[in-house]
Design an enzyme around this catalytic site. Structure first.
Site, PDB file in Angstrom:
ATOM      1  N   GLU A  97       0.819  -1.212   0.000  1.00 31.26           N
ATOM      2  CA  GLU A  97       0.000   0.000   0.000  1.00 31.26           C
ATOM      3  C   GLU A  97       0.855   1.266   0.000  1.00 31.26           C
ATOM      4  O   GLU A  97       0.431   2.309  -0.497  1.00 31.26           O
ATOM      5  CB  GLU A  97      -1.021   0.000   1.157  1.00 31.26           C
ATOM      6  N   LYS A 135       3.712   1.631  -1.685  1.00 33.37           N
ATOM      7  CA  LYS A 135       4.041   1.818  -3.102  1.00 33.37           C
ATOM      8  C   LYS A 135       2.863   2.443  -3.850  1.00 33.37           C
ATOM      9  O   LYS A 135       3.019   3.392  -4.617  1.00 33.37           O
ATOM     10  CB  LYS A 135       4.373   0.443  -3.703  1.00 33.37           C
ATOM     11  N   LYS A 140      23.541   1.025  -5.292  1.00 37.63           N
ATOM     12  CA  LYS A 140      23.251  -0.044  -4.351  1.00 37.63           C
ATOM     13  C   LYS A 140      23.693   0.256  -2.928  1.00 37.63           C
ATOM     14  O   LYS A 140      24.789   0.751  -2.709  1.00 37.63           O
ATOM     15  CB  LYS A 140      23.968  -1.321  -4.788  1.00 37.63           C
ATOM     16  N   GLY A 167      19.678  -9.510 -26.704  1.00 41.63           N
ATOM     17  CA  GLY A 167      18.742 -10.607 -26.482  1.00 41.63           C
ATOM     18  C   GLY A 167      17.287 -10.227 -26.551  1.00 41.63           C
ATOM     19  O   GLY A 167      16.522 -10.805 -27.311  1.00 41.63           O
ATOM     20  N   GLU A 183      13.153 -12.963 -26.768  1.00 38.09           N
ATOM     21  CA  GLU A 183      12.741 -13.152 -25.361  1.00 38.09           C
ATOM     22  C   GLU A 183      11.301 -12.733 -25.067  1.00 38.09           C
ATOM     23  O   GLU A 183      10.984 -12.323 -23.949  1.00 38.09           O
ATOM     24  CB  GLU A 183      13.710 -12.423 -24.409  1.00 38.09           C
ATOM     25  N   ARG A 207       9.699   1.067  -6.386  1.00 38.64           N
ATOM     26  CA  ARG A 207       9.915  -0.145  -7.170  1.00 38.64           C
ATOM     27  C   ARG A 207      10.252  -1.331  -6.246  1.00 38.64           C
ATOM     28  O   ARG A 207      11.145  -1.258  -5.420  1.00 38.64           O
ATOM     29  CB  ARG A 207      11.040   0.086  -8.168  1.00 38.64           C
ATOM     30  N   CYS A 208       9.488  -2.399  -6.403  1.00 40.07           N
ATOM     31  CA  CYS A 208       9.717  -3.590  -5.583  1.00 40.07           C
ATOM     32  C   CYS A 208      10.067  -4.775  -6.472  1.00 40.07           C
ATOM     33  O   CYS A 208       9.682  -4.802  -7.634  1.00 40.07           O
ATOM     34  CB  CYS A 208       8.467  -3.939  -4.788  1.00 40.07           C
ATOM     35  N   CYS A 230      26.238  -6.079 -17.302  1.00 37.24           N
ATOM     36  CA  CYS A 230      25.626  -4.752 -17.357  1.00 37.24           C
ATOM     37  C   CYS A 230      26.309  -3.725 -16.489  1.00 37.24           C
ATOM     38  O   CYS A 230      25.659  -3.123 -15.660  1.00 37.24           O
ATOM     39  CB  CYS A 230      24.223  -4.818 -16.811  1.00 37.24           C
ATOM     40  N   HIS A 245      19.258   2.844 -22.326  1.00 31.53           N
ATOM     41  CA  HIS A 245      18.393   3.347 -21.248  1.00 31.53           C
ATOM     42  C   HIS A 245      17.715   4.655 -21.605  1.00 31.53           C
ATOM     43  O   HIS A 245      16.896   5.150 -20.857  1.00 31.53           O
ATOM     44  CB  HIS A 245      19.207   3.499 -19.966  1.00 31.53           C
TER      45      HIS A 245
END
Ligand code: GLN
Ligand code: ZN
Length: 768
Positions: A17, A19, A113, A440, A492, A523-524, A651, A702
């Site tokens: 909730e 998010k 991170k 890909g 893919e 974002r989860c 990446c 991106h």
């Protein structure tokens, strides 16, 4: 008397909730007042839950509207200049979210991170700014918990030194100046907390678990010396986590009232240090004993044993039982995972269950030797649930176990050297100079996602869905052929993401309905659970790849996610080492690789975008990790024939430090994401001799911007100053699934153009 504490609770809420509220606010569907009201309800609900679980020291101020590092920067008025003039009001939500997400005028702050987790924080930019205290978030949080719920909370503050280490925009030599600038503000925050009535404050300094220098320890000594002097009325619990502290004696001697140590992710070294050096008699020890990162129920008897050993050195009234870190890194509640098998669900402990464990362990150690019936029963019930999974036939698979038992005799190397494979492969493929390819995936359009959704719901039959996927493959094989690419991919379209698709097809994986964890902002992610031995029963990608190959004479690359990426993006069982689990995954993937090869697929890409993020916090542990990570990759790929070309993709561009390991993967071709720091990466090839095939992405996928031909030519020229044209591949820097079709086609067309002129130029040179 031993008591219990928590270090931080997930923000996202049981049904995400938090998010939803944020995203509705951003979309203009929720007003500011409503956002505040909804988040307050969530926040208080979380406090109440911790109280009901029997936690005595409950963290306050760990809740956020986006990210706790951003909160700290905003609290100190550290707003980069590009966000324009503002009154620095920390309550200004549009400014706050602009920092995190960017706005028309200014690009968002960088995100990176949080230590070795998958949580991303907003990187503070200090530059020429002058910090000041805009608003004391912690007194507000403390007061709210007290007024609304009668909770005397433990405010959580990101430590000054960690904050500085995570920030950018200043030179190493300015560190002391920045400490001087921030110290009075920290002192003020703490004094105000004291005036508000706070007794303990938790100051998080996870940098203490990284490798620090003498100078670092000197600065920490100074920081906490000043804080103690300037705010003598609050007691500081200096909290560390994610690893052992290196300089245990230096840390234990810091002028604070308590030290929090991680006894789960420390490789046993914190415990060893406490037993060897003892623990200062005037300090409190926060014993991080329940795993704040993993999802499994604790071995409570084992934990009690550890606590007992710790209590040989620490008086009971100076011992706190707590999780190893904030519970931010685990999902909220395992109780609601009713779709899982009972045995598996019983063995899970998410945040809420972990709170129960902390409270139980605190009680258990208090009553040690004369446990009450209730404690004995709870311990026994937990033991039975762990054991049920341990003994469950669903967990063990004989083939996987045999594979691991036979590891010593497994092939870890290709039959021939790269030099000789290269000749065999060139003879087979006859690729032009500077071959072109992609990474890909092609655009996952709304149509593709909707078809998958329909199929999962049963509204689309298996046959219809397969037909739909084949149409997409065919369309994109045609597009790639028209563009003139040399090595094709199937696109893919059948995959949601890089791990779920494989996890759903491999034995040993389970998927939760609500096991969400915050990754960044709203974002989860919902990592799969590797609960059992991993095995491949039926091929996973052969059908789509063979179909794509049947449409063209050009080579189509098979496309797999590598063992380390699957491991690092999942929750992993705790009864085997990560290394062993990686080998199990590798053996399953090897079967897939062999199946692809047997079906006529001659190029196979095994993506490892997550190798780097698995690096341990401490440098001295890097070689061991890299060694088994490389072995796992090789185990998955070594058995193919010389003529089969193994590709890999990564990446990131901070590649320099691990270039030897990457070369040791022995992939015939690697593609790396580089376009955002091109110069830097290319420089790293200057003194190293990387001799295998390599594609440094020539454009940034991106961004929706279509890169011009000239830009890509320049990229190629730059790369070819240090790499040989004969080894160089031309490709975008990552998969294209997030791009729109028009953008993708235009960008690739320019890429092929750039390649043509580069070929003309470098072929002449090569012949000269
Ligand atoms: N093959 C994957 C793709 O193209 C690689 C994605 C990634 O590197 N994260 O989507
Ligand atoms: Zn990528």
């Amino acid at each position: 008397m031993v008591h219990s504490a928590n270090l931080g609770y997930p923000r996202i809420g049981r049904g995400r909730e938090w998010k939803k509220a944020l995203e509705q606010f951003w979309a203009g569907q929720l007003g500011e007042d409503e956002l505040h009201a909804q988040l307050k309800t969530i926040r208080l609900g979380h406090l109440r839950k911790q109280q009901e679980a029997g936690i005595e020291s409950i963290p306050v101020g760990d809740f956020t509207y986006y990210d706790h590092v951003l909160d700290t920067a905003v609290m100190f008025g550290l707003i980069p200049e590009r966000f324009g003039v503002h009154d620095g009001d920390a309550a200004d939500l549009s400014l706050y979210y602009a920092l995190a997400r960017g706005n028309q005028a200014a690009a968002a702050c960088e995100m990176t991170k949080w230590f070795n987790t998958n949580y991303h924080y907003i990187v503070p930019e200090l530059n020429e700014l002058t910090p000041r205290l805009t608003r004391n978030r912690l007194t507000e949080a403390y007061r709210e918990a007290k007024d609304e719920l009668g909770i005397d909370g433990r405010p959580v503050l990101l430590g000054l030194y960690t904050f500085l280490k995570l920030s950018k925009g200043y030179a190493e030599s300015e560190t002391d100046q920045w400490i001087d600038a921030l110290l009075p503000l920290y002192a003020q925050v703490l004094r105000e907390l004291e005036a508000e009535g706070a007794d303990w404050v938790q100051i998080d300094e996870p940098v203490l678990c990284t490798t620090l220098s003498e100078a670092d320890y000197g600065r920490l000594q100074r920081i906490y010396g000043v804080i103690r002097q300037e705010a003598p009325g609050v007691r500081i619990l200096l909290q560390t986590y994610f690893e052992a502290v290196d300089g245990y004696e230096a840390v234990a001697a810091l002028p604070v009232h308590g030290i929090g140590l991680d006894f789960v992710h420390d490789g046993g070294r914190n415990l060893e240090a406490v037993l060897k050096f003892g623990f200062p008699a005037d300090k409190v020890l926060g014993a991080g004993i329940v795993d704040g990162r993993g999802i499994w129920r604790s071995d409570l008897e084992g934990k009690l044993g550890t606590l007992e050993r710790i209590s040989e050195r620490v008086d009971a009234d100076r011992l706190i039982v707590q999780p190893s870190c904030s519970l931010l890194h685990v999902p909220v509640s395992a109780e609601q995972e009713t779709g899982l098998d009972d045995v598996l669900r019983g063995a899970l402990a998410f945040a809420d269950e972990k709170l129960g464990e902390v409270a139980l362990l605190a009680r258990g150690i208090r009553e040690r030797g004369s446990e009450s019936e209730a404690v004995r029963e709870a311990l026994e019930a937990s033991r039975r649930k762990r054991q049920a999974l341990q003994q469950s036939p669903s967990r063990s698979r004989s083939e996987a176990l045999q594979g691991i038992a036979d590891l010593a005799t497994q092939p870890f190397a290709r039959a021939s050297s790269f030099a000789s494979r290269r000749e065999t492969q060139q003879a087979r493929w006859q690729l032009p100079l500077l071959p072109t390819t992609t990474i890909g995936s092609f655009p996952q359009t709304a149509e593709v996602r909707s078809a998958r959704h329909q199929w999962r719901k049963g509204a689309l039959s298996e046959q219809q869905y397969v037909g739909f996927i084949q149409e997409q493959i065919k369309r994109w094989i045609d597009i790639q052929t028209d563009l003139g690419l040399d090595v094709l991919v199937h696109g893919e379209f059948e995959r949601t993401d890089m791990v779920e698709f494989f996890g759903e097809k491999l034995a040993g994986f389970a998927f939760t309905a609500n096991g969400w964890v915050q990754s960044y902002g709203s974002r989860c992610v919902k990592p799969p659970i590797i609960f059992g031995d991993v095995e491949l029963d039926t091929p996973m990608t052969v059908e789509e790849t063979v179909y794509a190959q049947s449409l063209t004479e050009l080579p189509v690359k098979g496309m797999l996610t590598g063992p380390i990426t699957i491991l690092n993006w999942s929750f992993v069982r705790d009864d085997l080492s990560r290394e062993e689990v990686a080998y199990q995954i590798a053996l399953a993937l090897r079967k897939e690789v062999e199946a692809l090869e047997a079906a006529g697929i001659g190029m196979i890409q095994v993506d490892e975008p997550a190798i780097r993020e698995g690096l341990p916090l401490k440098r001295e542990q890097w070689p061991h990790y890299l060694n088994w990570a490389v072995r796992a990759f090789r185990l998955a790929t070594a058995t193919v024939k010389d003529e089969t070309q193994i590709h890999t993709h990564m990446c990131y561009s901070e590649f320099n430090e691990i270039i030897d390991a990457i070369s040791a993967l022995d992939a015939d071709v690697i593609s790396i994401e580089t376009s955002r720091s091109h110069g830097e990466l290319i420089a790293s090839f200057e003194n190293k001799t990387y001799d295998k095939g390599i594609g440094l992405g020539v454009y940034d996928i991106h961004s929706p911007r279509i890169p011009a031909v000239g830009e890509m030519e320049a990229m190629i020229d730059r790369a070819l100053r240090v790499l040989a044209p004969e080894q160089f591949w031309i490709n975008p820097d990552c998969g294209l699934k997030t791009r729109r079709e028009e953008e993708t086609v235009l960008a690739l067309r320019n890429m092929v153009e750039a390649t043509k002129s580069a070929r003309a130029k470098y072929a002449v040179q090569a012949n000269a």
